[in-house]
Every structure is written in C-alpha cells, then in structure tokens.
Design a protein around this motif. Structure first.
Motif, short mmCIF file in Angstrom:
data_model
loop_
_atom_site.label_atom_id
_atom_site.label_comp_id
_atom_site.label_asym_id
_atom_site.label_seq_id
_atom_site.Cartn_x
_atom_site.Cartn_y
_atom_site.Cartn_z
N ILE A 151 0.94 -1.08 0.02
CA ILE A 151 0.14 0.07 -0.07
C ILE A 151 0.88 1.07 -0.04
O ILE A 151 1.64 1.34 0.85
CB ILE A 151 -0.89 0.11 1.43
N ASN A 152 0.91 2.07 -1.29
CA ASN A 152 1.66 3.14 -1.04
C ASN A 152 1.08 4.31 -0.40
O ASN A 152 0.27 4.18 0.16
CB ASN A 152 2.09 3.37 -2.58
N SER A 153 1.98 5.40 -0.38
CA SER A 153 1.60 6.72 0.47
C SER A 153 0.38 7.32 -0.36
O SER A 153 -0.28 7.93 0.63
CB SER A 153 2.70 7.27 0.39
N GLN A 172 -8.11 1.48 -4.46
CA GLN A 172 -7.55 2.82 -4.09
C GLN A 172 -8.29 3.23 -2.79
O GLN A 172 -9.51 3.17 -2.53
CB GLN A 172 -7.80 3.90 -5.25
N LEU A 173 -7.62 3.20 -1.45
CA LEU A 173 -7.98 3.72 -0.38
C LEU A 173 -7.96 5.31 -0.25
O LEU A 173 -7.41 6.00 -0.98
CB LEU A 173 -6.96 3.36 0.67
N THR A 174 -9.15 5.72 0.16
CA THR A 174 -9.28 7.07 0.19
C THR A 174 -9.47 7.52 1.90
O THR A 174 -9.57 6.71 2.65
CB THR A 174 -10.75 7.69 -0.63
N LEU A 175 -9.41 9.06 2.11
CA LEU A 175 -9.73 9.50 3.54
C LEU A 175 -10.73 10.51 3.30
O LEU A 175 -11.27 10.82 2.19
CB LEU A 175 -8.36 10.10 3.88
N ALA A 176 -11.13 10.69 4.40
CA ALA A 176 -12.12 11.68 4.69
C ALA A 176 -11.54 12.88 5.58
O ALA A 176 -10.93 12.71 6.14
CB ALA A 176 -13.34 11.14 5.41
N THR A 177 -11.91 14.37 5.10
CA THR A 177 -11.69 15.36 5.78
C THR A 177 -12.94 15.89 6.38
O THR A 177 -13.95 16.00 5.62
CB THR A 177 -10.66 16.19 5.05
N VAL A 213 -0.50 11.58 4.09
CA VAL A 213 -0.30 10.41 3.49
C VAL A 213 -0.27 9.07 4.28
O VAL A 213 -0.26 9.02 5.65
CB VAL A 213 1.22 10.48 2.95
N ILE A 214 -0.33 8.04 3.47
CA ILE A 214 -0.61 6.58 4.46
C ILE A 214 1.15 6.10 4.66
O ILE A 214 1.65 6.01 3.53
CB ILE A 214 -1.39 5.77 3.64
N ARG A 215 1.12 5.55 5.66
CA ARG A 215 2.53 4.73 5.89
C ARG A 215 2.01 3.45 6.31
O ARG A 215 1.58 3.06 7.33
CB ARG A 215 3.21 5.36 7.10
N GLN A 216 2.39 2.61 5.40
CA GLN A 216 2.11 1.22 5.82
C GLN A 216 3.27 0.62 6.72
O GLN A 216 4.34 0.74 6.89
CB GLN A 216 2.16 0.15 4.37
N GLY A 217 2.63 -0.48 7.51
CA GLY A 217 3.45 -1.08 8.38
C GLY A 217 3.84 -0.24 9.74
O GLY A 217 4.61 -0.63 10.51
N SER A 218 2.94 0.81 9.83
CA SER A 218 3.04 1.65 11.00
C SER A 218 1.74 1.71 11.78
O SER A 218 0.77 1.72 11.01
CB SER A 218 3.74 3.00 10.73
N LEU A 219 1.72 2.41 12.85
CA LEU A 219 0.47 2.82 13.75
C LEU A 219 0.97 4.11 14.16
O LEU A 219 1.74 4.56 14.63
CB LEU A 219 0.04 1.69 14.49
N GLU A 220 -0.44 4.89 14.36
CA GLU A 220 -0.18 6.04 15.00
C GLU A 220 -0.68 6.11 16.51
O GLU A 220 -1.76 5.61 16.78
CB GLU A 220 -1.26 7.20 14.52
N ASN A 221 0.20 6.42 17.36
CA ASN A 221 0.22 6.51 18.64
C ASN A 221 -0.97 7.50 19.00
O ASN A 221 -1.04 8.43 18.20
CB ASN A 221 1.55 6.80 19.32
N SER A 222 -1.47 7.28 20.30
CA SER A 222 -2.20 8.61 20.89
C SER A 222 -1.39 9.81 21.08
O SER A 222 -0.01 9.71 21.14
CB SER A 222 -2.85 8.38 22.27
N ASN A 223 -1.90 10.94 20.99
CA ASN A 223 -1.04 12.21 21.09
C ASN A 223 -1.10 12.57 22.64
O ASN A 223 -0.97 13.80 22.91
CB ASN A 223 -1.65 13.22 20.42
N VAL A 224 -1.43 11.72 23.44
CA VAL A 224 -1.57 12.07 25.09
C VAL A 224 -0.14 12.44 25.59
O VAL A 224 0.74 11.42 25.25
CB VAL A 224 -2.22 10.81 25.68
N ASN A 225 0.03 13.44 26.18
CA ASN A 225 1.36 13.93 26.69
C ASN A 225 1.06 13.48 28.32
O ASN A 225 0.56 14.25 29.06
CB ASN A 225 1.70 15.39 26.58
N ILE A 226 1.58 12.46 28.83
CA ILE A 226 1.48 12.04 30.07
C ILE A 226 1.92 13.17 31.01
O ILE A 226 1.22 13.39 31.97
CB ILE A 226 2.19 10.61 30.34
#
Length: 261
Positions: A151-153, A172-177, A213-226
């Motif tokens: 899956i490319n960017s 083709q994957l799409t996103l929503a804004t 953009v999409i990054r394959q093989g990665s996940l987005e962490n939460s943005n919580v600042n402990i």
C-alpha cells in the motif's frame, strides 16, 4: 450568601475536568486516540450596582459596577487533533495517517464512521476490515494466493500473487476530511461520527494538497502527553480542594452569623 452554591459548581466542574484527564491517561496507548481538554464558562452574574450609575446630582457616575458571579459550568470537551507519533510494526495491514484525514469504515447498519486507527486485518472473505470486523470504505478484497500486499503513500493497494513478479492493483484507499474536526462525535471503538458541527465529509486521496499520506507497516500512537496530563490532574485536584475549602469557610461564616442572631 451565595458562596455555597458557587463553590459547589466549581467542584462539579473540576470533577468533569478530572474525568476528561482520566480518560486521556487511560487511552495513552490507544491507537489513533486524540486527547481532550475540558472547556468551561462562567455563569450569569447578579448585578448589585450598575456600571455608570449616578453617584451625585451633579452627574458623577460609578466607573465600575458590582457584579457577583454565580459560578462555573462545563461548556464542552475540545479534542486536540495534533499528530501522534508513528511506530513501526512491520505488519502490512497496519496503516498510519501522517497528516490530516480519517479512514472510513462501513458499519453494519450501513452508516459510515471515521477513525485514525489503522490496525486492519483480513476477514474470512479476504476483505480489509478493522478490529470490529467493519469493512474499510471503499472496500478492498485480497485474492487467494497473495504472497505480499503493498500500500503506497497515496493509498493504492497492490498484491503480489503466487508465481507473478508484477503487482496486481486491488483498489484505491481514500480518506475523509472535515471543516471542523473537533465537531466529530466520539462513539467508542476508535470511531467518530459525523455531526452538523463537523460538516459533511469530503472524500480525498492521500497525498492531495493539505491531506495526509499513508504509511504502511506503522500505527499512529495517541497524542496524549502523560507529563502534561499529570500536571493538569494536580491542578484540577488543587482547584477542587480550594472549592471545598470555600464551602467550609462559608459554612463557618453562616454558623457564626446564626449564633450572633
């Protein structure tokens, strides 16, 4: 004396504040989670003396009035949509959005929901689904005999089939804004729902101007600042204690006044 009621509203407000902070901390490791911040506003004021009231027959007037506030109330929970850090998983169906946008999934009732969590899997039929089994929109089906998925960017999904050296495009994957991301309604399970406050979803292709953009093989962490959450928690606790002290002081003053009578 209004202090009892005023301080009570302050204690209720800080309880809400602590609830929001606790939810942030609890979801510190939730994929794609966006932290929230409680917002408050003061209640109406009781005017004892009007601004500009005349103080003499010569026309002199008060430069300020005497307005006593009646406390505080919760106004809303603001979701902070800053980018979370990306972690590599090497799982080809783990996808992270770097930048603006949301994945779209089809719920069982036919409605759409939106998410930043890209930990996807394959269903028994080979379709790409989230952890609840909801199919990604637009749907992509991986055929039998696939040995590698790419899956490319820009969201193009390709498969390398057995004994083939050239990839086959699957979809083709799409996103929503949305115009107002903060207006989306959280419904649990890492999903958000469109509301009149968020505006209607706009379908975009990853990599378009102003879109992530999409990054394959990665996940987005939460943005919580402990560290920040712990600091906010201490401040909320201190504010709660001060409101409690206000009630105690007002009660002592009332008891003294009753004894004088």
């Amino acid at each position: 004396m209004k202090a009892l009621g005023i301080a009570a509203t302050g204690m209720l407000a800080q309880q809400t504040n602590v609830d929001v902070i606790a939810n942030n901390i609890a979801n510190a490791n939730t994929t794609g989670f966006k932290s929230g911040r409680a917002a408050f506003q003061d209640l109406i004021y009781q005017t004892m003396v009007e601004e500009g009231a005349l103080t003499s027959s010569e026309g002199t007037a008060r430069p300020v009035g005497l307005n006593v506030g009646l406390g505080v109330q919760g106004a809303g929970m603001v979701r902070l949509n800053t980018q979370g850090g990306l972690i590599q998983t090497e799982n080809p169906l783990d996808l992270a959005i770097e930048g603006r946008g949301y994945f779209v999934v089809n719920r069982p009732d036919g409605s759409l929901a939106y998410s930043r969590a890209g930990n996807f899997n394959l269903s028994a039929e080979g379709t790409i689904v989230n952890l609840d089994g909801y199919e990604i929109d637009p749907g992509v089906t991986v055929p039998d005999g696939t040995r590698r998925i790419e899956i490319n960017s820009e969201g193009m999904v390709s498969a390398y089939l057995e004994n083939e050296n050239t990839p086959t495009e699957l979809g083709q994957l799409t996103l929503a804004t949305f115009l107002n991301d903060a207006g989306l309604k959280p419904i649990g399970n890492n999903l958000l729902e469109e509301t009149s406050a968020s505006g209607e979803a706009t379908t975009v292709t990853p990599g378009d101007p102003g879109v992530g953009v999409i990054r394959q093989g990665s996940l987005e962490n939460s943005n919580v600042n402990i560290i920040q959450q712990i600091t906010d928690l201490i401040q909320a606790q201190r504010a709660y204690e001060m409101n409690s002290k206000s009630i105690e002081t007002a009660d002592q003053m009332l008891q003294t006044a009753n004894q004088i009578k």
